[in-house]
Enzyme design. Structure first.
Site, PDB file in Angstrom:
ATOM      1  N   GLY A  30      23.861  49.338  39.840  1.00 23.94           N
ATOM      2  CA  GLY A  30      24.663  48.636  38.852  1.00 23.94           C
ATOM      3  C   GLY A  30      25.874  48.028  39.512  1.00 23.94           C
ATOM      4  N   LYS A  83      28.602  55.302  39.520  1.00 23.44           N
ATOM      5  CA  LYS A  83      27.339  55.811  40.086  1.00 23.44           C
ATOM      6  C   LYS A  83      27.576  57.065  40.920  1.00 23.44           C
ATOM      7  CE  LYS A  83      26.610  51.770  41.998  1.00 23.44           C
ATOM      8  NZ  LYS A  83      27.711  51.004  41.361  1.00 23.44           N
ATOM      9  N   THR A  84      28.550  57.015  41.798  1.00 18.75           N
ATOM     10  CA  THR A  84      28.848  58.175  42.637  1.00 18.75           C
ATOM     11  C   THR A  84      29.338  59.340  41.792  1.00 18.75           C
ATOM     12  OG1 THR A  84      29.446  56.692  44.452  1.00 18.75           O
ATOM     13  CG2 THR A  84      30.180  58.970  44.620  1.00 18.75           C
ATOM     14  N   HIS A  92      44.218  24.242  25.743  1.00 17.67           N
ATOM     15  CA  HIS A  92      43.205  25.307  25.751  1.00 17.67           C
ATOM     16  C   HIS A  92      43.248  26.104  24.452  1.00 17.67           C
ATOM     17  CE1 HIS A  92      41.822  24.764  29.793  1.00 17.67           C
ATOM     18  NE2 HIS A  92      42.973  25.088  30.367  1.00 17.67           N
ATOM     19  N   ASP A 151      39.285  24.744  35.815  1.00 18.33           N
ATOM     20  CA  ASP A 151      38.596  24.487  34.546  1.00 18.33           C
ATOM     21  C   ASP A 151      37.361  23.623  34.761  1.00 18.33           C
ATOM     22  OD1 ASP A 151      40.661  25.876  33.297  1.00 18.33           O
ATOM     23  OD2 ASP A 151      41.847  24.049  33.029  1.00 18.33           O
ATOM     24  N   HIS A 179      49.266  21.894  28.754  1.00 22.52           N
ATOM     25  CA  HIS A 179      47.945  22.242  29.274  1.00 22.52           C
ATOM     26  C   HIS A 179      47.424  23.502  28.587  1.00 22.52           C
ATOM     27  CE1 HIS A 179      44.856  22.367  32.558  1.00 22.52           C
ATOM     28  NE2 HIS A 179      44.868  23.659  32.232  1.00 22.52           N
ATOM     29  N   GLU A 180      48.241  24.567  28.592  1.00 17.94           N
ATOM     30  CA  GLU A 180      47.805  25.808  27.953  1.00 17.94           C
ATOM     31  C   GLU A 180      47.706  25.644  26.444  1.00 17.94           C
ATOM     32  OE1 GLU A 180      46.644  28.198  29.666  1.00 17.94           O
ATOM     33  OE2 GLU A 180      47.285  27.357  31.584  1.00 17.94           O
ATOM     34  N   PRO A 214      29.682  47.287  40.870  1.00 19.14           N
ATOM     35  CA  PRO A 214      30.644  48.214  41.486  1.00 19.14           C
ATOM     36  C   PRO A 214      31.614  48.771  40.450  1.00 19.14           C
ATOM     37  CG  PRO A 214      30.477  46.167  42.744  1.00 19.14           C
ATOM     38  CD  PRO A 214      29.743  45.945  41.470  1.00 19.14           C
ATOM     39  N   GLY A 215      31.936  50.056  40.604  1.00 17.31           N
ATOM     40  CA  GLY A 215      32.938  50.680  39.753  1.00 17.31           C
ATOM     41  C   GLY A 215      32.436  51.228  38.443  1.00 17.31           C
TER      42      GLY A 215
END
Length: 600
Positions: free
Chosen positions: A197, A203-204, A423, A495, A419-420, A199-200
């Site tokens: 899967g 699993k370990t 969005h 973007d 600009h923001e 990382p993080g």
């Protein structure tokens, strides 16, 4: 080991040189005086030619001077000190008898026993080398670590957000505790369990929890620990590791980052003689060869299952393969409970809200989030962690720390605000857009500002309309710049890259183009000499490639015009959002909704 040999030899040489130099200094005066025989001294004394005599009983030497002022040295027989002194006194010489010095005695003893001491030193040095188990001979031994009994054990209670995966592994635990129940039914427990899967995802931690629940020895080794530059070392270490595991059976043998040693054979320039391939061959034999590994369960973890050799994944080796995905919202809530259990939380902290605001976070990300929140609270000299600390920590994890020293000019600040705002406004008005939780023009990481949409729920399927709305929202910033300033800046580069990638995937992988139809264009090709890295290869003509490019361009331009139309229709709202951002720098979801209601 070579350094220890070198230090030992250098130490012995320095000791010998020091003793030799000391002896030379002590004998320097003796070497500068002319030595005469005993008969010459007696003759000179009878002629009353000796004026002074210095008798040294410890070395049986007398240093004397004649009337002409010449200095001589004479060695006499042991036991003649008193007789010689009396004869010199009769001859009128000024006789001095030195008292024996202990330092000369010790120097004499050291000189006598120095060769013996050197031999003893060599023997002791070699004994210490062999005491640690002859490292040259142990080079092929496994470096696996056995989890110590005094360390805190990890159990399934310490692992959250992976309930289905834990159920799969509980069978392994039950077999290790009660093997007879399964053997009586003729059942065979899986020889190997592969956890894979992103990382993080834990699993370990899951493997350690299995060992903690079963109460059996737990050997851990990394895949890179087997492979060395010397041929045959990896295979030797694999053999030694399984021998240790058999002696401690039943036990769990865990190999982390299996892809370091388990990549598909032939994926290199060394061919079949490659050291890594020899190591893999030995691992395949140990897991399911002629040997018997009763009670030894091999667990492994990797985030690259696509590059593993097929022989590793067949039944009889890694029989059970468990996918450990990113946790969903409920899983994130449980993981947060584990990581804040030992942290003082303020009453305003809502773990459900934090879990909803962190889509895509893994267990490691959430652990880092909780730790960052605790660090921020400690930095502010607080006694408890507040919700504001968690919100700031989430933004630090996703976008990086605030760049307070990065001062924008008035014009740049205005450009970033519009600009923001573009969005944000497009994201709020498209039908399938995620609600905007926050927008800011405070620089973080490499971004001058950012808009943070917040999905209301975890999504596992995405429709065409949702993708198009995301593309329109990504292009809203560039569209706002063009409407307000009549020109565009470099702030939209990221973007454009994201929009192009989404549209190209929509056409070539998901078959969502009306012009090209429900087909997949391009195949995943295994590049052997790149270690089976998956890359997309063209399986279509230049004519089709041209149509794909035209379709991508058409959709992006279409959504760009769509974003411009939305902003032009709600220009007053865009201006209000930008003005508020310039003044306050950050707006949350509630403030954005108030602006939208006031201007529409």
């Amino acid at each position: 080991m070579q350094n220890r040999w070198f230090r030992g030899v250098i130490t012995i040489v320095l000791v010998v040189l020091f003793i030799s130099t000391l002896m030379d200094i002590l004998n320097a005066r003796t070497a500068q005086v002319q030595e005469l025989p005993y008969s010459s001294l007696i003759t000179a004394s009878l002629k009353h030619q000796v004026t002074t005599a210095d008798v040294n009983p410890s070395q049986h030497v007398v240093s004397w001077t004649n009337k002409q002022g010449q200095h001589y040295q004479t060695v006499y027989a042991p036991g003649e000190t008193n007789t010689l002194s009396a004869e010199l006194n009769k001859a009128g010489a000024n006789v001095t008898v030195e008292k024996p010095s202990s330092s000369f005695v010790w120097i004499g003893l050291i000189g006598d026993f120095l060769p013996v001491l050197i031999v003893i030193g060599f023997v002791f040095f070699f004994f210490r080398q062999s005491q640690g188990g002859n490292r040259m001979m142990s080079f092929g031994k496994s470096q696996a670590r056995l989890q110590a009994d005094n360390l805190p054990k990890v159990t399934f209670a310490d692992v959250a957000g992976v309930d289905e995966e834990k159920q799969e592994l509980e069978e392994i635990v039950d077999f290790l505790k009660n093997p007879k129940r399964y053997l009586d039914m003729g059942a065979r427990i899986p020889k190997g369990v592969l956890l894979f899967g992103p990382p993080g995802t834990g699993k370990t931690l899951l493997a350690r929890a299995v060992a903690g629940e079963a109460g059996v020895p737990f050997f851990s080794e990394s895949g890179s620990g087997f492979v060395e530059m010397f041929v045959g070392v990896g295979a030797s270490r694999v053999r030694d590791l399984f021998e240790q595991a058999k002696k401690n059976a039943p036990c769990i043998l865990f190999i982390d980052e299996l892809d370091a040693v388990g990549r598909m054979r032939g994926a290199g320039y060394g061919g079949g003689n490659d050291e890594r391939e020899q190591t893999l061959n030995q691992l395949l034999v140990e897991m399911d060869g002629f040997g018997v590994n009763e009670g030894v369960i091999v667990m492994a973890a990797t985030n690259r299952p696509d590059v593993l050799d097929p022989a590793l994944l067949r039944p009889g080796r890694f029989d059970r393969q468990i996918m450990v995905p990113r946790p969903d919202q409920a899983g994130r809530r449980k993981i947060l409970e584990v990581h804040v259990a030992n942290k003082p939380l303020d009453s305003d902290v809502d773990l459900d809200v934090i879990a909803r605001r962190t889509p895509g976070f893994t267990g490691a990300d959430l652990a880092n989030l909780a730790n960052e929140a605790a660090l921020l609270a400690a930095r502010e000299r607080r006694k408890k962690i507040t919700m504001k600390n968690f919100e700031e920590a989430a933004e630090r994890v996703m976008a990086g720390p605030q760049k307070k020293t990065r001062v924008l000019s008035a014009f740049e600040k205005r450009v970033v605000a519009f600009h923001e705002g573009g969005h944000t406004l497009v994201g709020m008005l498209v039908p399938h857009g995620d609600p905007v939780n926050k927008v800011t023009i405070i620089p973080r990481g490499m971004a001058m500002g950012y808009t943070m949409p917040l999905p209301e729920e975890d999504r596992y399927l995405v429709t065409k309309e949702q993708i198009l709305d995301k593309v329109a929202m990504s292009l809203g910033g560039r569209a706002a710049e063009q409407i307000v300033f009549g020109e565009i800046s470099t702030g939209a580069s990221d973007d454009l890259e994201k929009s192009t990638k989404m549209v190209k995937q929509m056409i070539t992988e998901y078959g969502m183009s009306e012009e090209l139809g429900p087909m997949t264009y391009g195949t995943r090709q295994d590049q052997v000499f790149l270690g089976r890295d998956l890359v997309r290869q063209r399986n279509y003509s230049e004519e089709v490639a041209s149509k794909i490019d035209q379709a991508v361009r058409h959709i992006i331009l279409q959504q760009y015009e769509r974003a411009k139309n939305i902003l032009l229709q709600h220009r007053a709202t865009l201006n209000r959002i930008a003005i508020e951002l310039i003044e306050r720098e950050t707006l949350d979801a509630k403030e954005l909704q108030e602006i939208l209601r006031a201007t529409t």
